[in-house]
Each structure stands twice: as structure tokens, then as C-alpha cells.
Design a protein around this motif. Structure first.
Motif, PDB file in Angstrom:
ATOM      1  N   ALA A 138     -11.523 -67.157 -51.784  1.00 56.38           N
ATOM      2  CA  ALA A 138     -10.513 -67.408 -50.745  1.00 56.38           C
ATOM      3  C   ALA A 138     -11.160 -68.036 -49.520  1.00 56.38           C
ATOM      4  CB  ALA A 138      -9.804 -66.110 -50.369  1.00 56.38           C
ATOM      5  N   LYS A 139     -10.407 -68.865 -48.833  1.00 53.25           N
ATOM      6  CA  LYS A 139     -10.915 -69.568 -47.663  1.00 53.25           C
ATOM      7  C   LYS A 139     -11.348 -68.587 -46.582  1.00 53.25           C
ATOM      8  CE  LYS A 139      -9.606 -72.951 -44.137  1.00 53.25           C
ATOM      9  NZ  LYS A 139      -8.511 -73.789 -43.598  1.00 53.25           N
ATOM     10  N   GLY A 140     -12.552 -68.769 -46.082  1.00 51.86           N
ATOM     11  CA  GLY A 140     -13.036 -67.975 -44.964  1.00 51.86           C
ATOM     12  C   GLY A 140     -13.607 -66.622 -45.318  1.00 51.86           C
ATOM     13  N   PHE A 141     -13.806 -66.352 -46.611  1.00 52.93           N
ATOM     14  CA  PHE A 141     -14.265 -65.022 -47.020  1.00 52.93           C
ATOM     15  C   PHE A 141     -15.561 -64.627 -46.318  1.00 52.93           C
ATOM     16  CE2 PHE A 141     -16.928 -62.470 -49.877  1.00 52.93           C
ATOM     17  CZ  PHE A 141     -16.137 -61.342 -50.015  1.00 52.93           C
ATOM     18  N   PHE A 142     -16.572 -65.470 -46.396  1.00 46.71           N
ATOM     19  CA  PHE A 142     -17.875 -65.123 -45.841  1.00 46.71           C
ATOM     20  C   PHE A 142     -17.884 -65.177 -44.309  1.00 46.71           C
ATOM     21  CE2 PHE A 142     -18.881 -66.524 -50.174  1.00 46.71           C
ATOM     22  CZ  PHE A 142     -19.616 -65.431 -50.606  1.00 46.71           C
ATOM     23  N   SER A 143     -17.126 -66.093 -43.727  1.00 48.75           N
ATOM     24  CA  SER A 143     -17.080 -66.145 -42.259  1.00 48.75           C
ATOM     25  C   SER A 143     -16.390 -64.922 -41.679  1.00 48.75           C
ATOM     26  CB  SER A 143     -16.366 -67.426 -41.805  1.00 48.75           C
ATOM     27  OG  SER A 143     -15.018 -67.445 -42.251  1.00 48.75           O
ATOM     28  N   PHE A 144     -15.365 -64.409 -42.368  1.00 46.92           N
ATOM     29  CA  PHE A 144     -14.679 -63.209 -41.889  1.00 46.92           C
ATOM     30  C   PHE A 144     -15.559 -61.973 -42.061  1.00 46.92           C
ATOM     31  CE2 PHE A 144     -10.607 -65.615 -43.125  1.00 46.92           C
ATOM     32  CZ  PHE A 144     -10.619 -66.282 -41.909  1.00 46.92           C
ATOM     33  N   TRP A 145     -16.340 -61.936 -43.119  1.00 47.94           N
ATOM     34  CA  TRP A 145     -17.312 -60.855 -43.263  1.00 47.94           C
ATOM     35  C   TRP A 145     -18.313 -60.897 -42.114  1.00 47.94           C
ATOM     36  CZ3 TRP A 145     -19.046 -56.941 -46.616  1.00 47.94           C
ATOM     37  CH2 TRP A 145     -18.160 -56.619 -47.648  1.00 47.94           C
ATOM     38  N   ARG A 146     -18.786 -62.086 -41.803  1.00 46.12           N
ATOM     39  CA  ARG A 146     -19.740 -62.220 -40.698  1.00 46.12           C
ATOM     40  C   ARG A 146     -19.115 -61.762 -39.387  1.00 46.12           C
ATOM     41  NH1 ARG A 146     -20.024 -68.029 -39.021  1.00 46.12           N
ATOM     42  NH2 ARG A 146     -18.087 -67.266 -38.086  1.00 46.12           N
ATOM     43  N   ASN A 147     -17.871 -62.172 -39.144  1.00 43.97           N
ATOM     44  CA  ASN A 147     -17.195 -61.782 -37.908  1.00 43.97           C
ATOM     45  C   ASN A 147     -17.066 -60.263 -37.798  1.00 43.97           C
ATOM     46  OD1 ASN A 147     -16.891 -64.504 -37.361  1.00 43.97           O
ATOM     47  ND2 ASN A 147     -14.780 -64.590 -38.064  1.00 43.97           N
ATOM     48  N   ASP A 157     -12.115 -67.004 -36.249  1.00 47.21           N
ATOM     49  CA  ASP A 157     -12.670 -65.801 -35.619  1.00 47.21           C
ATOM     50  C   ASP A 157     -11.943 -64.540 -36.073  1.00 47.21           C
ATOM     51  OD1 ASP A 157     -14.683 -67.032 -34.227  1.00 47.21           O
ATOM     52  OD2 ASP A 157     -13.505 -67.352 -32.418  1.00 47.21           O
ATOM     53  N   ARG A 158     -11.122 -64.638 -37.095  1.00 44.58           N
ATOM     54  CA  ARG A 158     -10.442 -63.447 -37.602  1.00 44.58           C
ATOM     55  C   ARG A 158     -11.440 -62.501 -38.272  1.00 44.58           C
ATOM     56  NH1 ARG A 158      -5.542 -65.265 -41.305  1.00 44.58           N
ATOM     57  NH2 ARG A 158      -7.227 -66.516 -42.196  1.00 44.58           N
ATOM     58  N   THR A 159     -11.076 -61.240 -38.351  1.00 44.42           N
ATOM     59  CA  THR A 159     -11.907 -60.246 -39.027  1.00 44.42           C
ATOM     60  C   THR A 159     -11.269 -59.881 -40.371  1.00 44.42           C
ATOM     61  OG1 THR A 159     -10.763 -58.501 -37.807  1.00 44.42           O
ATOM     62  CG2 THR A 159     -12.838 -59.302 -36.887  1.00 44.42           C
ATOM     63  N   LEU A 160     -11.987 -59.108 -41.153  1.00 43.02           N
ATOM     64  CA  LEU A 160     -11.542 -58.809 -42.512  1.00 43.02           C
ATOM     65  C   LEU A 160     -10.197 -58.090 -42.599  1.00 43.02           C
ATOM     66  CD1 LEU A 160     -14.879 -57.841 -44.298  1.00 43.02           C
ATOM     67  CD2 LEU A 160     -13.406 -59.777 -44.817  1.00 43.02           C
ATOM     68  N   PRO A 161      -9.885 -57.115 -41.739  1.00 41.82           N
ATOM     69  CA  PRO A 161      -8.568 -56.480 -41.857  1.00 41.82           C
ATOM     70  C   PRO A 161      -7.413 -57.460 -41.721  1.00 41.82           C
ATOM     71  CG  PRO A 161     -10.006 -55.138 -40.504  1.00 41.82           C
ATOM     72  CD  PRO A 161     -10.726 -56.421 -40.744  1.00 41.82           C
ATOM     73  N   SER A 165      -9.667 -55.573 -50.866  1.00 38.55           N
ATOM     74  CA  SER A 165      -9.734 -54.272 -50.194  1.00 38.55           C
ATOM     75  C   SER A 165     -10.885 -53.436 -50.737  1.00 38.55           C
ATOM     76  CB  SER A 165      -8.415 -53.517 -50.376  1.00 38.55           C
ATOM     77  OG  SER A 165      -7.335 -54.232 -49.807  1.00 38.55           O
ATOM     78  N   THR A 166     -11.131 -53.532 -52.037  1.00 39.78           N
ATOM     79  CA  THR A 166     -12.258 -52.817 -52.627  1.00 39.78           C
ATOM     80  C   THR A 166     -13.574 -53.348 -52.085  1.00 39.78           C
ATOM     81  OG1 THR A 166     -10.978 -52.434 -54.651  1.00 39.78           O
ATOM     82  CG2 THR A 166     -13.365 -52.185 -54.798  1.00 39.78           C
ATOM     83  N   LEU A 167     -13.692 -54.667 -51.993  1.00 37.64           N
ATOM     84  CA  LEU A 167     -14.899 -55.260 -51.410  1.00 37.64           C
ATOM     85  C   LEU A 167     -15.043 -54.867 -49.949  1.00 37.64           C
ATOM     86  CD1 LEU A 167     -14.668 -58.853 -52.934  1.00 37.64           C
ATOM     87  CD2 LEU A 167     -16.233 -57.023 -53.614  1.00 37.64           C
ATOM     88  N   PHE A 168     -13.919 -54.805 -49.253  1.00 33.80           N
ATOM     89  CA  PHE A 168     -13.903 -54.442 -47.836  1.00 33.80           C
ATOM     90  C   PHE A 168     -14.403 -53.012 -47.626  1.00 33.80           C
ATOM     91  CE2 PHE A 168     -11.357 -52.540 -44.349  1.00 33.80           C
ATOM     92  CZ  PHE A 168     -11.859 -53.282 -43.292  1.00 33.80           C
ATOM     93  N   MET A 169     -14.152 -52.151 -48.594  1.00 35.61           N
ATOM     94  CA  MET A 169     -14.528 -50.743 -48.489  1.00 35.61           C
ATOM     95  C   MET A 169     -16.003 -50.500 -48.797  1.00 35.61           C
ATOM     96  SD  MET A 169     -12.956 -47.670 -50.839  1.00 35.61           S
ATOM     97  CE  MET A 169     -13.678 -48.443 -52.315  1.00 35.61           C
ATOM     98  N   LEU A 170     -16.614 -51.388 -49.567  1.00 34.52           N
ATOM     99  CA  LEU A 170     -17.957 -51.134 -50.089  1.00 34.52           C
ATOM    100  C   LEU A 170     -19.037 -50.923 -49.020  1.00 34.52           C
ATOM    101  CD1 LEU A 170     -18.203 -53.484 -53.204  1.00 34.52           C
ATOM    102  CD2 LEU A 170     -17.985 -50.994 -53.136  1.00 34.52           C
ATOM    103  N   PRO A 171     -19.126 -51.752 -47.967  1.00 40.92           N
ATOM    104  CA  PRO A 171     -20.228 -51.553 -46.998  1.00 40.92           C
ATOM    105  C   PRO A 171     -20.243 -50.157 -46.385  1.00 40.92           C
ATOM    106  CG  PRO A 171     -19.164 -53.671 -46.645  1.00 40.92           C
ATOM    107  CD  PRO A 171     -18.323 -52.934 -47.625  1.00 40.92           C
ATOM    108  N   VAL A 172     -19.100 -49.694 -45.920  1.00 44.72           N
ATOM    109  CA  VAL A 172     -19.040 -48.360 -45.311  1.00 44.72           C
ATOM    110  C   VAL A 172     -19.361 -47.283 -46.332  1.00 44.72           C
ATOM    111  CG1 VAL A 172     -17.527 -46.697 -44.181  1.00 44.72           C
ATOM    112  CG2 VAL A 172     -17.400 -49.105 -43.559  1.00 44.72           C
TER     113      VAL A 172
END
Length: 273
Positions: free
Chosen positions: A59-68, A219-223, A244-251
Motif C-alpha cells: 500500500a502507498k506510504g506503508f514505510f513512510s507512515f511506519w517511520r512517522n 506526515d500521517r501516522t499508522l493509526p 493491524s496485525t503488523l501495526f501491533m507487532l512492534p509493541v
């Protein structure tokens, strides 16, 4: 015996109710699309597919939103730790006029619903030219996590005997050296616990990220990014659950790695100070 069984059963019910939504999210992420749309639910991912994770990553912006999200959450936690450590030390170790009133204000700030400040913060950000920047999100998350960090570190500092500092000073250390060489290493579990909970707060926050980042979508964030999985037929639930599963993994990974120290920090920060 009956009381123990009742408590165990109640705890098990609460556990299932709490964990089931997470289980269903992960399960849906691995299900084929036809199984998700089936009228008969299945509780095991058979067969398993990783296509939805590929869709989420592509999806567009996946890595940039992770960075943000990492920059904003990490920056807020670092700022909160620096300020809260000084404030907690002043509260736990020093006696000064207005100390009780300051502690009361910290607790009031902790109980304040941040959604009530959404409009005032938006107006301030607009008037200061900070809209659509990661700086405003970092500052907002810093303010959100600061009260909890102060309260927790205060309790943990109060649990460390003052005699240790005094003994170090007798041996020739200055007050700063005594804190750095004796107290600070003992604070490690408390610092980890407060860092993790502050990081979770900033990592999951949606409302401010959605309101304060309007024009500059980069400049959006993952949520906020998670709400963008739409297609011709509506929401792409498969990709949403995978993201959402990927979003949960770091924490989750951080908590698993630091579980022992975090638990110690929570218990230590809960003592009377």
C-alpha cells in the motif's frame, strides 16, 4: 475451594473476552477472502494465506507512515522521560513549597480527557503554523504521556532508599554523581515500564493524528493510515486486519522482550511515595 474456582472462572472469562478480538483480527489476516465473507465463521485459519500482508505492505506510504509513527512516538517518550525524571526526583527527594499542589496538578492532568483539548490544540497549532507537521504530534503525545511518567517514576524513586545516595556522597560523590552512579541504574525497570506505556499511548493515538495532519498526507501516522483501506466495494477488511496485525507487532515484541523488567517497574512504581 468454591471461591477459588469462581475466581478462576471469572478470570478466564475476562481473559477470553479481552483476547478474542485480537485473536479474530490475526485470524482474519490469514484467512482467504472467501472465508471472511462466508456466513459460517471458522475459528482456524485453514487454509492460510499471506496475500493480505502483501497487499498491506504494498500500500502507498506503508514505510513512510511506519517511520512517522516511530519518530513521533519515540520522540514523545524521550522528551517525557527527560522532563519526568527531573520532576519525579524533585517530588520524591526534595521538600519545597507547593510540592503537594504540584503533585495534585499532575494527577488532575493525568485524569483529564485529552479529547476535550482537541479543538484548543488545533487552534494553537493553526495559529503557530505547526499544522501538518510531525512536531505538533510529538509535542501533543509528550504532554499526554508526561503525567503518567511523572507519577510512575515518583513512586519508583520513593522506593529507592535515600541512604544509598547519602552513602555515595560520604564516599566522595557529588549529588549528581550519586544519582547517576547509584540511583539511575536502579531506575532501569521503572524507566522501561514508563517508556513502554508511553510508547503504546503515542503509537495507538488516532484522534489528534487525524485532525492535526490534514493537507500533508505524507506526515500521517499508522493509526490514520489503517483507515485508508477502501476499495470499490467498501472497506478491504482483509488488508485492514493484516495491516493491524503488523501495526501491533512492534509493541508486542518489545513487551515480550522486556516483560520481566516491565513487571518489576510497574510494581516498583506503584509503591507509596
Amino acid at each position: 475451594m468454591i471461591g477459588r474456582i469462581s475466581r478462576t472462572t471469572a478470570a478466564l472469562i475476562v481473559f477470553v473476552i479481552s483476547v478474542f478480538p485480537v485473536y479474530w483480527m490475526v485470524l482474519t489476516a490469514f484467512k482467504p477472502t472467501k472465508d471472511i465473507q462466508s456466513a459460517t465463521p471458522t475459528f482456524l485459519p485453514i487454509p492460510i494465506t499471506f496475500d493480505h500482508f502483501g497487499t498491506a505492505i504494498a500500500a502507498k506510504g506503508f514505510f513512510s507512515f511506519w517511520r512517522n509513527s516511530l519518530l513521533v512516538a519515540g520522540g514523545a517518550v524521550v522528551l517525557a522521560l527527560l522532563v519526568a525524571l527531573l520532576a519525579a526526583f524533585a517530588i520524591a527527594r526534595l521538600r519545597w513549597k507547593g510540592r503537594r499542589a504540584f503533585v495534585l496538578m499532575v494527577f488532575v492532568a493525568q485524569m483529564t480527557p485529552w479529547e476535550a483539548l482537541l479543538i484548543p490544540i488545533y487552534v494553537i497549532a493553526r495559529d503557530t503554523g505547526m499544522l501538518d507537521t510531525l512536531w505538533i504530534l510529538t509535542l501533543v503525545y509528550f504532554m499526554m504521556t508526561l503525567p503518567f511518567t511523572i507519577v510512575t517514576l515518583r513512586g519508583f524513586l520513593a522506593a529507592i532508599p535515600v541512604d544509598l545516595e547519602e552513602a555515595a556522597q560520604v564516599d566522595g560523590c557529588t549529588r549528581g554523581q550519586a544519582f547517576r552512579k547509584v540511583v539511575f541504574p536502579l531506575l532501569a525497570p521503572g524507566l522501561l515500564a514508563t517508556s513502554l506505556f508511553g510508547f503504546i499511548t503515542a503509537w495507538n493515538e488516532f484522534a489528534f493524528a487525524n485532525v492535526l495532519i490534514i493537507k500533508d498526507q505524507d506526515d500521517r501516522t499508522l493509526p490514520v493510515w489503517l483507515s485508508s483501506f477502501n476499495n470499490t466495494f467498501g472497506t478491504d477488511w482483509c488488508a485492514t486486519m493484516a495491516a493491524s496485525t503488523l501495526f501491533m507487532l512492534p509493541v508486542l515484541l518489545i513487551f515480550v522482550v522486556l516483560q520481566g523488567r516491565v513487571t518489576t517497574g510497574i510494581v516498583g512504581g506503584a509503591v507509596k511515595g
